[in-house]
Design a protein around this motif. Structure first.
Motif, PDB file in Angstrom:
ATOM      1  N   ASP A 211      16.881  -7.760  10.172  1.00  0.00           N
ATOM      2  CA  ASP A 211      17.586  -8.841   9.485  1.00  0.00           C
ATOM      3  C   ASP A 211      18.749  -9.421  10.304  1.00  0.00           C
ATOM      4  O   ASP A 211      19.395 -10.381   9.862  1.00  0.00           O
ATOM      5  CB  ASP A 211      18.109  -8.348   8.119  1.00  0.00           C
TER       6      ASP A 211
ATOM      7  N   ASP B 253       0.810  -1.222   0.000  1.00  0.00           N
ATOM      8  CA  ASP B 253       0.000   0.000   0.000  1.00  0.00           C
ATOM      9  C   ASP B 253       0.844   1.273   0.000  1.00  0.00           C
ATOM     10  O   ASP B 253       0.468   2.274  -0.607  1.00  0.00           O
ATOM     11  CB  ASP B 253      -0.945  -0.015   1.218  1.00  0.00           C
ATOM     12  N   ILE B 254       1.985   1.257   0.657  1.00  0.00           N
ATOM     13  CA  ILE B 254       2.805   2.486   0.755  1.00  0.00           C
ATOM     14  C   ILE B 254       3.386   2.831  -0.624  1.00  0.00           C
ATOM     15  O   ILE B 254       3.394   3.993  -1.038  1.00  0.00           O
ATOM     16  CB  ILE B 254       3.929   2.319   1.810  1.00  0.00           C
TER      17      ILE B 254
ATOM     18  N   ILE C 273       9.325  -4.728  13.175  1.00  0.00           N
ATOM     19  CA  ILE C 273       9.211  -4.475  11.730  1.00  0.00           C
ATOM     20  C   ILE C 273       8.291  -5.508  11.067  1.00  0.00           C
ATOM     21  O   ILE C 273       7.451  -5.163  10.263  1.00  0.00           O
ATOM     22  CB  ILE C 273      10.600  -4.482  11.048  1.00  0.00           C
TER      23      ILE C 273
ATOM     24  N   SER D 212       9.185   2.765   4.765  1.00  0.00           N
ATOM     25  CA  SER D 212       9.421   1.490   4.067  1.00  0.00           C
ATOM     26  C   SER D 212      10.638   1.602   3.157  1.00  0.00           C
ATOM     27  O   SER D 212      10.787   2.565   2.393  1.00  0.00           O
ATOM     28  CB  SER D 212       8.176   1.142   3.242  1.00  0.00           C
TER      29      SER D 212
END
Ligand code: UD1
Length: 422
Positions: free
Chosen positions: A308, A126-127, A330, A165
């Motif tokens: 990560d 969506d972003i 996140i 993002s």
């Protein structure tokens, strides 16, 4: 499918060369779509995700030539044949969505499959969509594909992101280089891979200011040209190998490592009692004085602690002295390594996005299974500390993000081998 067998208990000593960043390369490769002239990437990592991006770009008519065993990638979009990113490729790798911005910018249209869910969460788009719509694109979802059009070209605009993002910032950054007028990305992601992409785009002739801060300004230009760009060091591979001697004992120098890439991670290592020193060629980590100490970790956007590296850090904290609390902010489903670590004797409780790790004296080798990329490597690291043999199966995830892991760890003394599967 291949598996990796690790025998724990051997201290490490030596140097590990850190590769170019997977996540930077996956954004840099689609940047070729912005120009008819060739883009040459040096210091490219040799990974299956790079092969997937190559496959996707080729399906659009991009010429991709790998030189020097894949360390150099030459890309040319002078004879494109398609603007459709097919589901069969996109579903394998979410970063495929990074072709959307550049295709819209240069070809004023794109059809890109939605990536769908993956092991670590829903990961919607969506972003990306809202941001490109702010630049004049019309985007419709039909049959699982985003159909995007920008008749007459994209227009510069103020583009506030509801969340910083990484992928949306990259898509808008690329799109804005060829838009008419000025674009300002507000609440932009600040990851080093964004800075690397901006540097590459500038080499191609783009006008960009403010990358690495939360407001990036892009002045659109008519066309971009040829460039050669070295891919930035992979900070996640760096952090992963920096942890190896903390698990196994000994000392490892990570060549190409830079403190500015892993600042928040190094702060946590220091708090855990691990020594990190800067050398002329990189970063050296040693552990000679017993167990690490427990630390609390919350994942955040850069410059915060990277999601990560959360799995690898959790594995390390399994044998630290005391209780650590890890909060994953996140992704909503990123603790799948926890039950595997428990099979190796770890004491971990997971409640929603919070994991509580009570340090135990030692882990024990076990057959374990990796469910995502960073989870797989965390299990290999745990195997370095464990008593006996750990067999990590389904390592295809690992090959997406770590080149020659068994050679790199084997060269510093780890007992590790790959067993070819059927
Ligand atoms: C990139 C990295 C990935 C890393 C992540 C966060 C690449 C190729 N991958 O992924 O390794 O873990 O950044 O540092 O660079 N979100 C939305 N809507 C959107 C976009 C994202 O809700 O339109 C959410 C995601 O579901 C996720 C969070 O935002 O929960 C972070 O996503 P994002 O920063 O976009 O990560 P990626 O670019 O996919």
């Amino acid at each position: 499918m291949d598996s990796i067998v690790v025998k724990g208990g051997t201290p490490l000593k030596g140097k590990i060369q850190i590769a170019g960043a997977k996540n930077a390369a996956l954004a840099l490769m689609p940047a070729t779509l912005l120009s008819e002239e060739p883009l040459t990437l040096t210091n490219a990592p040799r990974l299956s995700d790079i092969k997937t991006m190559t496959e996707l770009l080729r399906s659009l008519g991009v010429e991709v030539t790998a030189l020097q065993d894949g360390k150099v990638q030459v890309l040319s979009s002078h004879a494109m044949t398609s603007t459709t990113a097919d589901y069969d490729i996109v579903r394998k790798m979410r970063a495929s969505n990074l072709v959307l911005g550049p295709l819209l910018a240069r070809h004023h249209q794109a059809v890109v499959s939605l990536p769908g869910g993956c092991a670590i969460g829903a990961r919607p788009m969506d972003i990306h969509v809202t941001a490109l719509e702010a630049m004049g694109a019309e985007i419709e979802l039909k049959d699982g594909y985003l159909h995007a059009n920008a008749k007459g070209g994209l227009k510069g605009a103020r583009v506030p992101l509801r969340f910083a993002s990484v992928g949306a910032t990259e898509n808008v950054l690329m799109a804005a280089t060829l838009a008419k007028g000025t674009t300002v990305i507000e609440n932009a992601a600040r990851e080093p891979e964004i800075v690397d992409l901006a540097e590459c785009l500038r080499r191609m002739g783009a006008q960009i200011d403010g990358e690495g801060t939360s407001a990036i300004t892009i002045q659109g230009v008519d066309r971009l040209g040829a460039a050669t760009h070295p891919v930035v060091t992979d900070r996640i591979e760096l952090g992963t190998y920096m942890l190896a001697p903390v698990f196994a004992g000994g000392e490892v120098e990570c060549i190409g490592g830079r403190l500015d890439l892993v600042g928040s991670f190094v702060e946590k290592l220091h708090a855990a009692g691990v020594e990190v020193t800067e050398t002329a060629d990189g970063l050296k980590v040693s552990r000679s004085n017993g167990r690490a100490r427990a630390v609390d970790v919350t994942t955040e956007v850069f410059p915060g602690f990277p999601t990560d590296l959360q799995a690898q850090m959790m594995a390390m904290l399994c044998t630290a002295e005391g209780t650590s609390v890890l909060e994953e902010k996140i992704f909503e489903n990123r603790f799948m390594h926890a039950p595997e670590l428990v099979r190796m004797g770890a004491d971990i409780e997971v409640h929603g996005g919070t994991a509580t790790v009570h340090g135990v004296d030692r882990l024990k080798g076990a057959p374990v299974m990796a469910t995502d990329l960073r989870a797989s490597v965390s299990l290999i690291l745990a195997g370095l500390a464990a008593e006996g043999e750990t067999v990590v199966s389904r390592v295809y995830h690992l090959d997406r993000g770590y080149e020659h892991v068994e050679e790199k760890l084997g060269a510093v003394g780890a007992q590790i081998e790959r067993i070819a599967g059927s």
